[in-house]
Scaffold this motif. Structure first.
Motif, PDB file in Angstrom:
ATOM      1  N   THR A  38      24.994  39.679  34.382  1.00 34.46           N
ATOM      2  CA  THR A  38      24.898  38.266  33.993  1.00 34.46           C
ATOM      3  C   THR A  38      24.365  37.328  35.077  1.00 34.46           C
ATOM      4  O   THR A  38      24.227  36.133  34.842  1.00 34.46           O
ATOM      5  CB  THR A  38      26.272  37.732  33.559  1.00 34.46           C
ATOM      6  OG1 THR A  38      27.162  37.910  34.668  1.00 34.46           O
ATOM      7  CG2 THR A  38      26.801  38.437  32.337  1.00 34.46           C
ATOM      8  N   ALA A  39      24.057  37.880  36.252  1.00 37.19           N
ATOM      9  CA  ALA A  39      23.601  36.987  37.322  1.00 37.19           C
ATOM     10  C   ALA A  39      22.118  37.171  37.613  1.00 37.19           C
ATOM     11  O   ALA A  39      21.525  38.178  37.266  1.00 37.19           O
ATOM     12  CB  ALA A  39      24.411  37.253  38.596  1.00 37.19           C
ATOM     13  N   GLY A  94      22.967  40.485  43.773  1.00 38.69           N
ATOM     14  CA  GLY A  94      23.012  39.748  42.512  1.00 38.69           C
ATOM     15  C   GLY A  94      22.832  40.657  41.326  1.00 38.69           C
ATOM     16  O   GLY A  94      23.099  41.862  41.398  1.00 38.69           O
ATOM     17  N   GLY A  95      22.328  40.061  40.200  1.00 37.65           N
ATOM     18  CA  GLY A  95      22.246  40.847  38.960  1.00 37.65           C
ATOM     19  C   GLY A  95      20.836  40.994  38.443  1.00 37.65           C
ATOM     20  O   GLY A  95      19.856  40.688  39.123  1.00 37.65           O
ATOM     21  N   ARG A 142      19.451  38.038  43.795  1.00 41.61           N
ATOM     22  CA  ARG A 142      19.483  37.200  44.987  1.00 41.61           C
ATOM     23  C   ARG A 142      18.927  37.983  46.163  1.00 41.61           C
ATOM     24  O   ARG A 142      18.776  39.205  46.088  1.00 41.61           O
ATOM     25  CB  ARG A 142      20.926  36.763  45.292  1.00 41.61           C
ATOM     26  CG  ARG A 142      21.403  35.581  44.446  1.00 41.61           C
ATOM     27  CD  ARG A 142      22.831  35.202  44.804  1.00 41.61           C
ATOM     28  NE  ARG A 142      23.791  36.171  44.264  1.00 41.61           N
ATOM     29  CZ  ARG A 142      24.553  36.951  45.013  1.00 41.61           C
ATOM     30  NH1 ARG A 142      24.498  36.883  46.326  1.00 41.61           N
ATOM     31  NH2 ARG A 142      25.394  37.796  44.457  1.00 41.61           N
ATOM     32  N   SER A 184      28.548  45.937  37.189  1.00 42.00           N
ATOM     33  CA  SER A 184      29.644  44.975  37.178  1.00 42.00           C
ATOM     34  C   SER A 184      29.239  43.865  36.230  1.00 42.00           C
ATOM     35  O   SER A 184      28.095  43.815  35.775  1.00 42.00           O
ATOM     36  CB  SER A 184      29.873  44.403  38.580  1.00 42.00           C
ATOM     37  OG  SER A 184      28.746  43.607  38.927  1.00 42.00           O
ATOM     38  N   TRP A 185      30.154  42.999  35.909  1.00 44.90           N
ATOM     39  CA  TRP A 185      29.823  41.866  35.045  1.00 44.90           C
ATOM     40  C   TRP A 185      28.738  41.013  35.688  1.00 44.90           C
ATOM     41  O   TRP A 185      27.816  40.567  35.028  1.00 44.90           O
ATOM     42  CB  TRP A 185      31.090  41.059  34.757  1.00 44.90           C
ATOM     43  CG  TRP A 185      30.843  39.967  33.764  1.00 44.90           C
ATOM     44  CD1 TRP A 185      30.941  38.630  33.992  1.00 44.90           C
ATOM     45  CD2 TRP A 185      30.444  40.103  32.405  1.00 44.90           C
ATOM     46  NE1 TRP A 185      30.633  37.925  32.867  1.00 44.90           N
ATOM     47  CE2 TRP A 185      30.318  38.814  31.865  1.00 44.90           C
ATOM     48  CE3 TRP A 185      30.163  41.218  31.578  1.00 44.90           C
ATOM     49  CZ2 TRP A 185      29.945  38.576  30.544  1.00 44.90           C
ATOM     50  CZ3 TRP A 185      29.784  40.981  30.277  1.00 44.90           C
ATOM     51  CH2 TRP A 185      29.682  39.674  29.770  1.00 44.90           C
ATOM     52  N   GLU A 186      28.872  40.858  36.996  1.00 50.29           N
ATOM     53  CA  GLU A 186      27.877  40.051  37.711  1.00 50.29           C
ATOM     54  C   GLU A 186      26.483  40.677  37.623  1.00 50.29           C
ATOM     55  O   GLU A 186      25.485  39.990  37.443  1.00 50.29           O
ATOM     56  CB  GLU A 186      28.278  39.910  39.183  1.00 50.29           C
ATOM     57  CG  GLU A 186      27.503  38.806  39.894  1.00 50.29           C
ATOM     58  CD  GLU A 186      27.372  39.024  41.405  1.00 50.29           C
ATOM     59  OE1 GLU A 186      27.964  39.972  41.938  1.00 50.29           O
ATOM     60  OE2 GLU A 186      26.650  38.231  42.041  1.00 50.29           O
ATOM     61  N   PHE A 187      26.433  42.021  37.713  1.00 49.14           N
ATOM     62  CA  PHE A 187      25.157  42.728  37.661  1.00 49.14           C
ATOM     63  C   PHE A 187      24.422  42.416  36.359  1.00 49.14           C
ATOM     64  O   PHE A 187      23.203  42.278  36.318  1.00 49.14           O
ATOM     65  CB  PHE A 187      25.401  44.238  37.793  1.00 49.14           C
ATOM     66  CG  PHE A 187      24.150  45.050  37.918  1.00 49.14           C
ATOM     67  CD1 PHE A 187      23.332  44.935  39.039  1.00 49.14           C
ATOM     68  CD2 PHE A 187      23.774  45.951  36.924  1.00 49.14           C
ATOM     69  CE1 PHE A 187      22.172  45.686  39.166  1.00 49.14           C
ATOM     70  CE2 PHE A 187      22.613  46.705  37.046  1.00 49.14           C
ATOM     71  CZ  PHE A 187      21.814  46.577  38.173  1.00 49.14           C
TER      72      PHE A 187
END
Lengths: 267, 296
Positions: B56-57, B66-67, B60, B51-54
């Motif tokens: 860019t993050a 998180g990413g 956690r 995902s985009w979060e994976f």
């Protein structure tokens, strides 16, 4: 830059008053293998001198000794001297860069750089510090005219030189060599990879160029030597068997081996 | 005539020929199948977490959510250091060997060393990197130590690639340039290198993609299990994609729970390597075009 000596009144047994190249007792070795034996001869200015002889006789090695291209091969060594102008060229102090500017070379297979036609010509002059656009353009036109290529390529000077035909490529290589204004031009079988018409053009060009340059040409083609050269040296097994005017070599040689070779009985 | 056509000995030969061709084709097909299988397996296991979060993050909850941004950043940074070190170094060595060196016992020894370096296991490079960069040069466990270590590992490949590229330039061009009075170095710069650059870049990038996926040399030279933030300079430790995969797959306390994350990370790594290879291909195609089509 090497300079040519002033004319002298010295007696010259071979009839050459002002040699462009003087060779004295020159021998050449690949490792311990001696491929040129004690060669002595004088090559006149503004004439075409042909080097003939069977394969492996040393004529190409001799030619490449005149601009020291043999230096590229490991384990070579020479004895004796080759004097270009007034300088012995096989000394440690020899300025090879100046030597090669004075003694240009055209190779057996045309080898234009993978650059444009104009860039091929200007490569040499640029090495010598000519940067001025206008001056370089002049050199491009002048040398292409001299080799008879100007009309054929004037519209595509920026095109790749590799797109030219074999004969055109070889004339471009000659233009590239004369663009640095050498005094001597060495040619190593310059037409052997060309068809008869292209060969003809190269031969005509050589006859024109001798007005301005001293030309030494290696050729396997007897007729070619007879057509274009003023003098001929017959090499055999690393020695110069006979060196004389081309007319004498082809019509009245002193050595039986020379006669056998030029008449096609061996070689 | 017809007897000859129906000669049994000959038809036997033809059958053998077909069998041989079949086996060869099978081997080639198998390579493709293995490649596809790996990709299918990775996609099946990891596509769900992409995902985009994976991308860019920060990670956690003890790496379970998180990413993987720090791993991506770390791998890119280390790979850059590797590139800047290995390509110039490899190219310089190749120029020396191919253009200047004569065939002496010294150069033969150098070539032998290069061949052997290519065969040294990557973990050995890792240990050597600790001794030389981390401790010896006091660079610490950092991006620069890891990048230089991977650089050492890549150098045999960049040398070989550069040498091949230099060798493919026809000697006749060098002769022509030298005969015009150009120095050796001028000849290399103006004639040889422009022609060799596509091969050097392609070969170099392929060597670097190999280094980018290495894990063992990172273990002691700078890769971290987990970091609170992105590294601020090349002298800081980092997280890296291959090491992250290793951590998630074998070192994590909840191995089964983070399995999809490991697969997802592997997918990102493979994607980056494919992208690098693609860049190599594009650069080569472009430069080939610019330099007058096919080589002689």
């Amino acid at each position: 830059m090497l300079t040519m000596p002033k004319p002298s009144d010295q007696a010259a047994p071979d009839g050459i008053q002002l040699p462009a190249i003087t060779v004295r007792n020159f021998s050449f070795y690949y490792g311990s293998n001696r491929v040129l034996h004690d060669i002595s001869l004088r090559i006149p200015r503004n004439e075409v001198t042909a080097l003939i002889g069977p394969s492996g006789c040393g004529k190409s090695t001799f030619l490449r000794s005149i601009n020291r291209m043999n230096d590229l091969i490991a384990g070579t060594r020479s004895e004796g001297e080759i004097i270009v102008g007034d300088a012995e060229i096989h000394t440690p102090a020899t300025d090879i860069v100046s030597l090669r500017r004075t003694v240009g070379m055209v190779f057996q297979r045309s080898n234009p750089f993978p650059k444009s036609i104009a860039e091929n010509i200007t490569y040499g002059p640029r090495l010598w510090g000519i940067r001025d656009r206008w001056q370089l353009d002049q050199i491009v036109e002048e040398t292409l005219r001299q080799v008879g290529l100007w009309e054929e390529v004037r519209d595509r000077l920026g095109a790749s030189a590799l797109a030219l035909s074999g004969g055109q490529q070889q004339r471009l290589c000659i233009a590239r060599a004369i663009a640095v204004k050498p005094e001597i031009l060495l040619m190593d079988e310059p037409a052997s990879a060309l068809d008869p018409i292209a060969t003809r053009r190269i031969e005509e060009l050589i006859l024109e160029l001798k007005e301005r340059f001293t030309i030494v040409i290696v050729t396997h083609n007897m007729q070619q030597a007879a057509r274009i050269s003023d003098r001929t040296a017959f090499f055999y097994l690393g020695e110069v068997v006979e060196y004389d005017t081309t007319r004498t070599i082809f019509t009245n040689p002193r050595q039986a081996r020379t006669e056998d070779y030029v008449t096609g009985r061996f070689g | 005539m017809s007897q000859r056509i129906h000669d049994t000995r000959r038809s036997k030969q033809i059958r053998r020929d077909r069998l041989g061709r079949g086996l060869i084709a099978l081997a080639a097909g198998l390579v493709l199948a293995i490649m596809l299988l790996i990709i299918v397996d990775l996609v099946a296991g990891g596509a769900s977490v992409l995902s985009w979060e994976f991308l860019t993050a920060m990670p956690r909850a003890r790496l379970t959510a998180g990413g993987i941004l720090p791993c991506i950043v770390g791998t890119i940074a280390v790979t850059l250091v590797t590139t800047l070190f290995a390509i110039p170094f490899g190219l310089a060595t190749a120029i020396y060997l191919n253009e200047y060196a004569r065939d002496t016992w010294g150069t033969r020894l150098i070539r032998l060393a290069i061949r052997n370096l290519a065969g040294v296991p990557s973990i050995v490079y890792g240990i050597f990197g600790v001794a030389l960069f981390v401790n010896g040069l006091s660079l610490g466990t950092s991006i620069i130590s890891a990048g230089l270590t991977l650089g050492l590992l890549t150098i045999p490949w960049t040398i070989t690639a550069s040498e091949e590229a230099l060798r493919s330039v026809p000697p006749a061009w060098r002769e022509a340039s030298l005969a015009l009075g150009a120095s050796r170095w001028k000849t290399i710069r103006s004639i040889v290198l422009p022609r060799a650059v596509p091969g050097i870049i392609t070969g170099g990038i392929l060597g670097i993609t190999r280094a980018a996926g290495e894990t063992a040399p990172l273990l002691f030279t700078g890769a971290a299990f987990s970091l609170p933030g992105l590294p601020q300079s090349v002298f800081e430790p980092f997280m890296a994609l291959p090491y992250h995969i290793y951590v998630l797959a074998t070192q994590h306390e909840k191995i089964n729970a983070v399995r999809p994350l490991a697969y997802g990370t592997a997918l990102v790594l493979i994607g980056m390597i494919l992208a690098l290879s693609l860049v190599a291909i594009i650069i080569r195609a472009r430069l080939r075009k610019r330099h007058g089509g096919a080589s002689l």
